[in-house]
Design an enzyme around this catalytic site. Sequence first.
Site, mmCIF file in Angstrom:
data_model
loop_
_atom_site.group_PDB
_atom_site.id
_atom_site.type_symbol
_atom_site.label_atom_id
_atom_site.label_comp_id
_atom_site.label_asym_id
_atom_site.label_seq_id
_atom_site.Cartn_x
_atom_site.Cartn_y
_atom_site.Cartn_z
ATOM 1 N N THR A 43 0.672 -1.221 0.086
ATOM 2 C CA THR A 43 -0.096 0.077 0.081
ATOM 3 C C THR A 43 0.834 1.083 0.051
ATOM 4 O O THR A 43 1.951 1.108 0.475
ATOM 5 C CB THR A 43 -0.933 -0.005 1.142
ATOM 6 O OG1 THR A 43 -1.328 1.481 1.391
ATOM 7 C CG2 THR A 43 -0.037 -0.310 2.629
ATOM 8 N N ASP A 44 0.357 2.287 -0.393
ATOM 9 C CA ASP A 44 1.013 3.539 -0.462
ATOM 10 C C ASP A 44 1.197 4.264 0.932
ATOM 11 O O ASP A 44 2.042 5.206 1.067
ATOM 12 C CB ASP A 44 0.352 4.651 -1.465
ATOM 13 C CG ASP A 44 -1.023 4.984 -0.974
ATOM 14 O OD1 ASP A 44 -1.610 4.355 -0.051
ATOM 15 O OD2 ASP A 44 -1.560 5.961 -1.715
ATOM 16 N N GLU A 45 0.336 3.572 1.893
ATOM 17 C CA GLU A 45 0.518 4.141 3.271
ATOM 18 C C GLU A 45 1.702 3.873 4.017
ATOM 19 O O GLU A 45 2.224 4.408 4.878
ATOM 20 C CB GLU A 45 -0.763 3.717 4.180
ATOM 21 C CG GLU A 45 -2.202 3.763 3.682
ATOM 22 C CD GLU A 45 -3.084 3.599 4.648
ATOM 23 O OE1 GLU A 45 -2.860 3.403 5.883
ATOM 24 O OE2 GLU A 45 -4.342 3.673 4.328
ATOM 25 N N TYR A 100 -1.816 -0.316 11.028
ATOM 26 C CA TYR A 100 -1.819 -1.127 10.091
ATOM 27 C C TYR A 100 -0.790 -0.634 8.823
ATOM 28 O O TYR A 100 -0.066 -1.801 8.433
ATOM 29 C CB TYR A 100 -3.144 -0.509 9.167
ATOM 30 C CG TYR A 100 -3.343 -0.960 7.772
ATOM 31 C CD1 TYR A 100 -3.595 -2.172 7.260
ATOM 32 C CD2 TYR A 100 -3.226 0.151 6.682
ATOM 33 C CE1 TYR A 100 -3.297 -2.404 6.075
ATOM 34 C CE2 TYR A 100 -3.172 -0.139 5.424
ATOM 35 C CZ TYR A 100 -3.223 -1.537 5.086
ATOM 36 O OH TYR A 100 -3.498 -1.898 3.647
ATOM 37 N N LYS A 117 2.317 -3.561 7.244
ATOM 38 C CA LYS A 117 2.569 -3.637 5.829
ATOM 39 C C LYS A 117 3.924 -3.126 5.494
ATOM 40 O O LYS A 117 4.457 -4.050 4.774
ATOM 41 C CB LYS A 117 1.539 -2.770 5.274
ATOM 42 C CG LYS A 117 -0.066 -2.925 5.269
ATOM 43 C CD LYS A 117 -0.237 -4.546 4.630
ATOM 44 C CE LYS A 117 -0.263 -4.257 3.021
ATOM 45 N NZ LYS A 117 -0.681 -5.809 2.555
HETATM 46 P P1 NAD Z 1 -10.502 -6.749 2.771
HETATM 47 O O1 NAD Z 1 -10.349 -6.331 4.036
HETATM 48 O O2 NAD Z 1 -11.309 -6.392 1.670
HETATM 49 O O3 NAD Z 1 -9.942 -8.312 2.224
HETATM 50 C C1 NAD Z 1 -9.003 -9.057 2.912
HETATM 51 C C2 NAD Z 1 -9.085 -10.566 2.913
HETATM 52 O O4 NAD Z 1 -8.190 -11.129 3.567
HETATM 53 C C3 NAD Z 1 -10.626 -10.951 3.367
HETATM 54 O O5 NAD Z 1 -11.219 -11.753 2.567
HETATM 55 C C4 NAD Z 1 -10.270 -11.779 4.629
HETATM 56 O O6 NAD Z 1 -10.996 -12.829 5.120
HETATM 57 C C5 NAD Z 1 -8.717 -12.221 4.211
HETATM 58 N N1 NAD Z 1 -7.972 -12.554 5.315
HETATM 59 C C6 NAD Z 1 -7.588 -11.643 6.550
HETATM 60 N N2 NAD Z 1 -6.622 -12.532 7.054
HETATM 61 C C7 NAD Z 1 -6.537 -13.608 6.613
HETATM 62 C C8 NAD Z 1 -5.667 -14.748 7.111
HETATM 63 N N3 NAD Z 1 -5.026 -14.719 8.309
HETATM 64 N N4 NAD Z 1 -5.754 -15.820 6.205
HETATM 65 C C9 NAD Z 1 -6.237 -15.805 5.247
HETATM 66 N N5 NAD Z 1 -6.920 -14.876 4.763
HETATM 67 C C10 NAD Z 1 -7.136 -13.770 5.519
HETATM 68 O O7 NAD Z 1 -8.974 -6.067 2.018
HETATM 69 P P2 NAD Z 1 -8.868 -5.323 0.491
HETATM 70 O O8 NAD Z 1 -9.422 -3.890 0.796
HETATM 71 O O9 NAD Z 1 -9.048 -6.145 -0.601
HETATM 72 O O10 NAD Z 1 -7.081 -5.242 0.584
HETATM 73 C C11 NAD Z 1 -6.560 -6.498 0.146
HETATM 74 C C12 NAD Z 1 -4.948 -6.123 -0.004
HETATM 75 O O11 NAD Z 1 -4.623 -4.864 -0.787
HETATM 76 C C13 NAD Z 1 -4.339 -6.072 1.417
HETATM 77 O O12 NAD Z 1 -3.109 -6.462 1.506
HETATM 78 C C14 NAD Z 1 -4.442 -4.541 1.570
HETATM 79 O O13 NAD Z 1 -3.121 -3.846 2.268
HETATM 80 C C15 NAD Z 1 -3.679 -3.910 0.036
HETATM 81 N N6 NAD Z 1 -4.190 -2.595 -0.217
HETATM 82 C C16 NAD Z 1 -5.541 -2.403 -0.145
HETATM 83 C C17 NAD Z 1 -5.996 -0.823 -0.890
HETATM 84 C C18 NAD Z 1 -7.495 -0.617 -0.566
HETATM 85 O O14 NAD Z 1 -7.565 0.680 -0.975
HETATM 86 N N7 NAD Z 1 -8.398 -1.367 -0.202
HETATM 87 C C19 NAD Z 1 -5.061 -0.191 -1.471
HETATM 88 C C20 NAD Z 1 -3.712 -0.679 -1.503
HETATM 89 C C21 NAD Z 1 -3.434 -1.899 -1.001
HETATM 90 O O1 DAU Z 2 -3.989 3.864 0.516
HETATM 91 C C1 DAU Z 2 -4.265 2.598 0.393
HETATM 92 C C2 DAU Z 2 -5.033 2.223 1.799
HETATM 93 O O2 DAU Z 2 -6.555 2.962 1.464
HETATM 94 C C3 DAU Z 2 -5.344 0.986 1.950
HETATM 95 O O3 DAU Z 2 -3.790 0.258 2.240
HETATM 96 C C4 DAU Z 2 -6.201 0.423 3.031
HETATM 97 O O4 DAU Z 2 -6.326 -0.956 3.133
HETATM 98 C C5 DAU Z 2 -7.639 0.912 2.829
HETATM 99 O O5 DAU Z 2 -8.388 1.002 3.883
HETATM 100 C C6 DAU Z 2 -7.395 2.566 2.577
HETATM 101 O O6 DAU Z 2 -7.132 3.239 3.814
HETATM 102 P P1 DAU Z 2 -7.656 4.556 4.096
HETATM 103 O O7 DAU Z 2 -7.483 4.913 5.552
HETATM 104 O O8 DAU Z 2 -7.361 5.937 3.221
HETATM 105 O O9 DAU Z 2 -9.322 4.525 3.717
HETATM 106 P P2 DAU Z 2 -10.675 4.714 4.552
HETATM 107 O O10 DAU Z 2 -11.472 4.217 3.590
HETATM 108 O O11 DAU Z 2 -10.818 3.981 5.840
HETATM 109 O O12 DAU Z 2 -10.552 6.026 4.491
HETATM 110 C C7 DAU Z 2 -10.424 7.234 3.588
HETATM 111 C C8 DAU Z 2 -10.470 8.317 3.810
HETATM 112 O O13 DAU Z 2 -11.858 8.649 4.504
HETATM 113 C C9 DAU Z 2 -9.423 8.729 5.470
HETATM 114 O O14 DAU Z 2 -8.900 9.950 5.122
HETATM 115 C C10 DAU Z 2 -10.620 8.693 6.507
HETATM 116 C C11 DAU Z 2 -11.681 9.039 6.105
HETATM 117 N N1 DAU Z 2 -12.977 8.659 6.737
HETATM 118 C C12 DAU Z 2 -13.200 7.196 6.405
HETATM 119 C C13 DAU Z 2 -14.249 6.415 7.142
HETATM 120 C C14 DAU Z 2 -14.380 5.188 7.120
HETATM 121 C C15 DAU Z 2 -13.918 9.390 7.211
HETATM 122 O O15 DAU Z 2 -13.951 10.541 6.972
HETATM 123 N N2 DAU Z 2 -15.007 8.704 7.561
HETATM 124 C C16 DAU Z 2 -15.317 7.449 7.750
HETATM 125 O O16 DAU Z 2 -16.166 6.842 8.195
#
Ligand code: NAD
Ligand code: DAU
Length: 339
Positions: free
Chosen positions: A125-127, A153, A157
């Site tokens: 992730t970019d985080e 988190y 990562k």
């Molecule tokens: P998500 O939370 O929607 O899904 C996570 C999945 O992993 C779920 O199906 C869960 O059951 C499974 N899981 C959790 N713990 C596990 C374990 N111990 N063993 C096997 N399976 C397990 O997550 P997402 O948003 O789809 O993100 C997927 C990946 O991409 C993550 O690694 C996250 O860090 C990365 N990522 C997410 C975003 C985003 O915007 N959502 C952006 C950049 C990177």
């Molecule tokens: O940048 C990549 C990341 O993006 C991934 O690595 C993470 O897995 C993914 O969850 C996401 O992280 P963020 O923290 O950026 O996403 P989130 O949707 O939780 O929040 C987006 C922005 O919105 C953040 O600035 C917090 C804000 N927010 C979020 C929620 C849930 C609110 O203002 N209100 C809310 O209720």
Amino acid sequence: MTVIVTGGAGFIGSNFIFHMLGKYPDYRIVCLDKLTYAGNLSTLAPVMDEPNFRFVRGDICDREAVFKLFEEEKPDIVVNFAAESHVDRSIEDPGVFLQTNIMGTQVMMDACRKYGIRRYHQVSTDEVYGDLPLDRPDLLFTETTPLHTSSPYSSSKAAADLLVLAYHRTYGLPVSISRCSNNYGPYHFPEKLIPLMIANALNDKPLPVYGQGLNVRDWLYVEDHCKAIDLVIHKGREGEVYNIGGHNEMANIDIVKLICKALGKPESLIAYVADRKGHDMRYAIDPTKIHTELGWLPETKFADGIQKTIAWYLENRTWWETIISGEYQNYYERMYKDR
Ligand code: NAD
Ligand code: DAU
């Protein structure tokens, strides 16, 4: 070619499985997922009976189960999506984030070392780069930006990323890492900003915006992320990190207002609530490397992607209503009541 996709019952992993099954009908795709609160088997229902797809319920931290799966499947490629992914939950309870995101990554790579692999890909992730100031739009994250995490988190990562690069240098494991910005699209779990706001707006519930809503994220349609990972696992160089992002920076408040407008809901639903602890101000990815080396560019414009996403949530109410009617209610109460 056999590909193990961990975390494939979650948001991005499921979209990746659909992409891979559609594009490579001769590949075998094996999904390993623990089905935590974030995993949803109904998401995978459309592919469950495909002859070249197998779902295995299991924990990436369970060494015995993971090694057994490798013995059975002899994978060529592993793509590790499995993670605890929600920043707010990591602030509430970091332990499981360290366990799954770091130790789980170790177990997956140990299996790759033991049984051999063409490519282990870590979805990061970019985080891991921390955040950028709002008043320096010229600054973007590149692959050489130092890791500087804010939340449990992102720290978990970043730790995993370092371990992946260590396994490459120390053991010669053929790895790659992608660091993507915020995704949006179908099957996004409704604890995250965009689906939470869509669901709450449709239910005429308050829209909880953290702080002043000025934090900026760089939004990318999930299919574009999946296509980028497909390129990296097939054509990306071993031992390399690739940033993925859409050059699409938006303030949270603008996204929430856009959702209100698209759904015909009043902005009076917006409720400013206490800020997230350690809240990252701005993320912005420089995707030059993946563009110049692999030819990747995002294809879906935000204006189109958000309309498609909203339409998907309108057409698939059962999917998210089932989620928010269960244990999610307790989570929501803990996280938002009296905030
Ligand atoms: P998500 O939370 O929607 O899904 C996570 C999945 O992993 C779920 O199906 C869960 O059951 C499974 N899981 C959790 N713990 C596990 C374990 N111990 N063993 C096997 N399976 C397990 O997550 P997402 O948003 O789809 O993100 C997927 C990946 O991409 C993550 O690694 C996250 O860090 C990365 N990522 C997410 C975003 C985003 O915007 N959502 C952006 C950049 C990177
Ligand atoms: O940048 C990549 C990341 O993006 C991934 O690595 C993470 O897995 C993914 O969850 C996401 O992280 P963020 O923290 O950026 O996403 P989130 O949707 O939780 O929040 C987006 C922005 O919105 C953040 O600035 C917090 C804000 N927010 C979020 C929620 C849930 C609110 O203002 N209100 C809310 O209720």
